[in-house]
Design an enzyme around this catalytic site. Structure first.
Site, PDB file in Angstrom:
ATOM      1  N   GLN A   1     -50.475  66.764   5.736  1.00 27.78           N
ATOM      2  CA  GLN A   1     -51.470  65.904   5.088  1.00 27.78           C
ATOM      3  C   GLN A   1     -52.821  66.031   5.807  1.00 27.78           C
ATOM      4  O   GLN A   1     -53.863  66.123   5.152  1.00 27.78           O
ATOM      5  CB  GLN A   1     -50.954  64.449   5.137  1.00 27.78           C
ATOM      6  CG  GLN A   1     -51.635  63.503   4.185  1.00 27.78           C
ATOM      7  CD  GLN A   1     -51.329  63.827   2.712  1.00 27.78           C
ATOM      8  OE1 GLN A   1     -50.411  64.570   2.412  1.00 27.78           O
ATOM      9  NE2 GLN A   1     -52.134  63.289   1.829  1.00 27.78           N
TER      10      GLN A   1
ATOM     11  N   GLU B   1     -16.920  74.155   5.223  1.00 22.28           N
ATOM     12  CA  GLU B   1     -16.352  74.945   4.117  1.00 22.28           C
ATOM     13  C   GLU B   1     -17.003  74.495   2.812  1.00 22.28           C
ATOM     14  O   GLU B   1     -17.614  73.416   2.771  1.00 22.28           O
ATOM     15  CB  GLU B   1     -14.831  74.709   4.036  1.00 22.28           C
ATOM     16  CG  GLU B   1     -14.110  75.155   5.284  1.00 22.28           C
ATOM     17  CD  GLU B   1     -12.599  74.951   5.200  1.00 22.28           C
ATOM     18  OE1 GLU B   1     -12.108  74.448   4.165  1.00 22.28           O
ATOM     19  OE2 GLU B   1     -11.929  75.301   6.176  1.00 22.28           O
TER      20      GLU B   1
ATOM     21  N   GLY C   1     -23.848  69.311  20.501  1.00 24.29           N
ATOM     22  CA  GLY C   1     -24.716  70.006  19.548  1.00 24.29           C
ATOM     23  C   GLY C   1     -25.830  69.101  19.041  1.00 24.29           C
ATOM     24  O   GLY C   1     -26.964  69.534  18.844  1.00 24.29           O
TER      25      GLY C   1
ATOM     26  N   GLU D   1     -25.377  69.704  11.443  1.00 27.39           N
ATOM     27  CA  GLU D   1     -24.684  69.010  12.548  1.00 27.39           C
ATOM     28  C   GLU D   1     -24.570  67.500  12.277  1.00 27.39           C
ATOM     29  O   GLU D   1     -24.635  66.680  13.187  1.00 27.39           O
ATOM     30  CB  GLU D   1     -25.342  69.322  13.890  1.00 27.39           C
ATOM     31  CG  GLU D   1     -25.271  70.822  14.135  1.00 27.39           C
ATOM     32  CD  GLU D   1     -25.247  71.238  15.566  1.00 27.39           C
ATOM     33  OE1 GLU D   1     -24.975  70.396  16.440  1.00 27.39           O
ATOM     34  OE2 GLU D   1     -25.462  72.437  15.814  1.00 27.39           O
TER      35      GLU D   1
HETATM   36  N1  CAA Z   1     -15.201  62.834  20.172  1.00 33.56           N
HETATM   37  C1  CAA Z   1     -13.850  62.815  20.313  1.00 33.56           C
HETATM   38  N2  CAA Z   1     -13.015  62.366  19.347  1.00 33.56           N
HETATM   39  C2  CAA Z   1     -13.568  61.925  18.201  1.00 33.56           C
HETATM   40  C3  CAA Z   1     -14.959  61.912  17.987  1.00 33.56           C
HETATM   41  C4  CAA Z   1     -15.782  62.390  19.039  1.00 33.56           C
HETATM   42  N3  CAA Z   1     -17.123  62.398  18.916  1.00 33.56           N
HETATM   43  N4  CAA Z   1     -15.210  61.420  16.765  1.00 33.56           N
HETATM   44  C5  CAA Z   1     -14.022  61.133  16.209  1.00 33.56           C
HETATM   45  N5  CAA Z   1     -13.037  61.431  17.071  1.00 33.56           N
HETATM   46  C6  CAA Z   1     -11.595  61.219  16.897  1.00 33.56           C
HETATM   47  C7  CAA Z   1     -11.343  59.737  16.603  1.00 33.56           C
HETATM   48  O1  CAA Z   1     -11.214  58.988  17.795  1.00 33.56           O
HETATM   49  C8  CAA Z   1     -10.071  59.783  15.805  1.00 33.56           C
HETATM   50  O2  CAA Z   1      -8.965  59.933  16.674  1.00 33.56           O
HETATM   51  P1  CAA Z   1      -7.807  58.788  16.738  1.00 33.56           P
HETATM   52  O3  CAA Z   1      -7.317  58.676  15.321  1.00 33.56           O
HETATM   53  O4  CAA Z   1      -6.817  59.371  17.687  1.00 33.56           O
HETATM   54  O5  CAA Z   1      -8.492  57.565  17.216  1.00 33.56           O
HETATM   55  C9  CAA Z   1     -10.177  61.076  15.026  1.00 33.56           C
HETATM   56  O6  CAA Z   1     -11.138  61.882  15.728  1.00 33.56           O
HETATM   57  C10 CAA Z   1     -10.649  60.859  13.608  1.00 33.56           C
HETATM   58  O7  CAA Z   1     -11.868  60.154  13.675  1.00 33.56           O
HETATM   59  P2  CAA Z   1     -12.501  59.418  12.420  1.00 33.56           P
HETATM   60  O8  CAA Z   1     -11.471  58.581  11.763  1.00 33.56           O
HETATM   61  O9  CAA Z   1     -13.763  58.747  12.862  1.00 33.56           O
HETATM   62  O10 CAA Z   1     -12.820  60.662  11.451  1.00 33.56           O
HETATM   63  P3  CAA Z   1     -13.513  60.733  10.047  1.00 33.56           P
HETATM   64  O11 CAA Z   1     -12.746  61.688   9.212  1.00 33.56           O
HETATM   65  O12 CAA Z   1     -13.780  59.377   9.503  1.00 33.56           O
HETATM   66  O13 CAA Z   1     -14.908  61.476  10.381  1.00 33.56           O
HETATM   67  C11 CAA Z   1     -17.195  61.704  11.015  1.00 33.56           C
HETATM   68  C12 CAA Z   1     -15.835  61.033  11.272  1.00 33.56           C
HETATM   69  C13 CAA Z   1     -18.135  61.149  12.059  1.00 33.56           C
HETATM   70  C14 CAA Z   1     -17.739  61.374   9.640  1.00 33.56           C
HETATM   71  C15 CAA Z   1     -17.057  63.221  11.191  1.00 33.56           C
HETATM   72  O14 CAA Z   1     -16.285  63.750  10.182  1.00 33.56           O
HETATM   73  C16 CAA Z   1     -18.394  63.949  11.217  1.00 33.56           C
HETATM   74  O15 CAA Z   1     -19.039  64.029  12.273  1.00 33.56           O
HETATM   75  N6  CAA Z   1     -18.814  64.538  10.076  1.00 33.56           N
HETATM   76  C17 CAA Z   1     -19.984  65.421  10.078  1.00 33.56           C
HETATM   77  C18 CAA Z   1     -19.586  66.852  10.274  1.00 33.56           C
HETATM   78  C19 CAA Z   1     -20.688  67.691  10.816  1.00 33.56           C
HETATM   79  O16 CAA Z   1     -21.478  67.273  11.651  1.00 33.56           O
HETATM   80  N7  CAA Z   1     -20.748  68.944  10.370  1.00 33.56           N
HETATM   81  C20 CAA Z   1     -21.705  69.853  10.880  1.00 33.56           C
HETATM   82  C21 CAA Z   1     -21.218  71.246  10.762  1.00 33.56           C
HETATM   83  S1  CAA Z   1     -21.654  72.269  12.097  1.00 33.56           S
HETATM   84  C22 CAA Z   1     -23.255  72.738  11.888  1.00 33.56           C
HETATM   85  O17 CAA Z   1     -23.993  72.225  11.111  1.00 33.56           O
HETATM   86  C23 CAA Z   1     -23.638  73.786  12.859  1.00 33.56           C
HETATM   87  C24 CAA Z   1     -24.792  74.635  12.541  1.00 33.56           C
HETATM   88  O18 CAA Z   1     -24.638  75.787  12.278  1.00 33.56           O
HETATM   89  C25 CAA Z   1     -26.172  74.150  12.724  1.00 33.56           C
END
Ligand code: CAA
Length: 379
Positions: free
Chosen positions: A335, A126, A241, A362
């Site tokens: 380059q 978003e 992904g 991603e």
């Molecule tokens: N699988 C399963 N569960 C997961 C997980 C995973 N890979 N990663 C985190 N979780 C769970 C955690 O275990 C946690 O659960 P519990 O509290 O029950 O233990 C919960 O999710 C929260 O986890 P975090 O505290 O680690 O979460 P966070 O808010 O600190 O965020 C982050 C972690 C890795 C930074 C995540 O937010 C992230 O990956 N950010 C990047 C977002 C992203 O990749 N966006 C891309 C958009 S899509 C795109 O680009 C597509 C396109 O069109 C090309």
């Protein structure tokens, strides 16, 4: 341990290579220039099973392994990085249904996604929630037999052409990332429309749009799993992904390497081909060595997925290493081409623009490092 591909993997790679060289490569430069999303080509890819490769046979797919998927995606990216991101996101969009969908949802959508009758997209980002999707604000209010959805998603790959959207929304205001839920939203649902179409630096033959939800009513039966697990669904989908984006980056790197070798063998300066100069040889050697390492990282993450082993950290490592390598390789390849590489007549100019997104979407490289470090430092 075997480093040899099996017959299925070789066959899938050959099929994808053949398709990419015949159907993508000849028109890739024109589509990039004109910013055309290749609707018919994407349809053909769907019919070949390339858009839902890992969907099992019982749901209409070919049940390919993640390793085969990576090999196929590399071939598509080698010829057209734009089409590779389309393929990667289409495959990603089958994951939430496969892992969290009920039998009715699987029956309704997975067959179509696997056989190319439906195109799926993934809507998480978003305006105010990119690297931090846990803070997203698109809202779904439970109204009994339907949810009322309001909000805007941005940077949605092929959102304009998708038949079904994997939508991550907020159902609870007070629970942060535990207050998110995932829905399947069909194209044409009243209140759901397409907003701005982005004009991008690269990947110009892929489509990137805004999705707008304005009092959009989505049936209760389209909730995936249950309320509150939307963040987990999104992260699980992104694990897969990221292997796809690593493969896209690998295809781009291989194209950079091949273009560099071809040009270096032809171009003469100081009375010799530039391939005889050590400065050029070192860049080619660095690209090739990185390519081998990134390929092993990516295929090993895919292999872990195939064997139902944890692969979150490995997918992040593969995406980080492969996308950073691809960016460096595009720099080196340009380059090597010198001034000619700066012209639109040469493929390297497109690769140089296309590659930039791989270390951003991603999950940026910084987010991949955060995921890797958290895994290493947790108790
Ligand atoms: N699988 C399963 N569960 C997961 C997980 C995973 N890979 N990663 C985190 N979780 C769970 C955690 O275990 C946690 O659960 P519990 O509290 O029950 O233990 C919960 O999710 C929260 O986890 P975090 O505290 O680690 O979460 P966070 O808010 O600190 O965020 C982050 C972690 C890795 C930074 C995540 O937010 C992230 O990956 N950010 C990047 C977002 C992203 O990749 N966006 C891309 C958009 S899509 C795109 O680009 C597509 C396109 O069109 C090309």
């Amino acid at each position: 341990m075997s480093f040899q591909l099996n017959e299925e993997q070789k066959m899938v790679r050959l099929m994808a290579r053949d398709f990419a060289r015949k159907e993508l490569e000849p028109e890739a430069a024109r589509r990039d220039k004109e910013g055309i999303f290749p609707v018919e080509v994407v349809k053909k890819m769907g019919q070949l099973g390339l858009l839902g490769m890992m969907v099992p046979v019982e749901y209409g797919g070919v049940g390919a392994s993640a390793v085969s998927y990576c090999l196929a995606l590399q071939e598509i990216a080698y010829s057209c990085a734009s089409t590779a991101v389309t393929m990667s996101v289409a495959n990603l969009s089958t994951e939430p249904l496969l892992k969290f969908g009920n039998e009715d949802q699987k029956a309704k959508y997975l067959f179509g996604l696997a056989q190319g009758e439906l195109l799926g997209c993934f809507a998480l980002t978003e305006p105010g929630a990119g690297s931090d999707p846990g803070s997203l604000s698109t809202r779904a209010e439970n109204k009994g037999d339907y949810y009322l959805i309001n909000g805007t998603k941005i940077f949605i790959t092929h959102g304009q052409y998708a038949d079904v959207v994997n939508l991550i929304t907020r159902t609870d205001q007070d629970k942060g990332s535990k207050g998110l839920s995932a829905f399947i939203v069909e194209k044409g649902t009243p209140g759901f429309s397409i907003g701005t179409r982005e004009d991008k630096m690269g990947l110009r033959a892929s489509n990137t749009v805004e999705l707008i939800f304005d009092n959009c009513r989505v049936p209760q039966k389209n909730l995936l799993g249950r309320e509150g697990i939307g963040f987990k669904i999104a992260m699980t989908a992104l694990d897969s992904g990221r292997i796809g984006i690593a493969s896209q980056a690998l295809g781009i790197t291989r194209a950079c390497l091949d273009e560099s070798i071809k040009y270096a063998r032809e171009r003469k300066q100081f009375g010799k081909t530039i391939s005889s100069f050590q400065a050029i040889q070192w860049m080619i050697a660095d690209m090739a060595t990185g390519l081998e390492a990134a390929n092993l990282l990516t295929l090993s993450a895919a292999w872990k997925k195939d064997h139902k082993l944890p692969f979150t950290k490995e997918a992040s490592m593969a995406k980080l290493f492969a996308s950073e390598l691809a960016n460096k390789s595009a720099y080196m390849a340009l380059q090597i081409h010198g001034g000619y590489g700066y012209l639109k007549d040469f493929k390297i100019e497109r690769l140089y623009r296309d590659v930039r997104a791989t270390s951003i979407y991603e999950g940026t490289s910084e987010i991949q490092r955060l995921v890797i470090a958290r895994h290493l430092l947790k108790d």
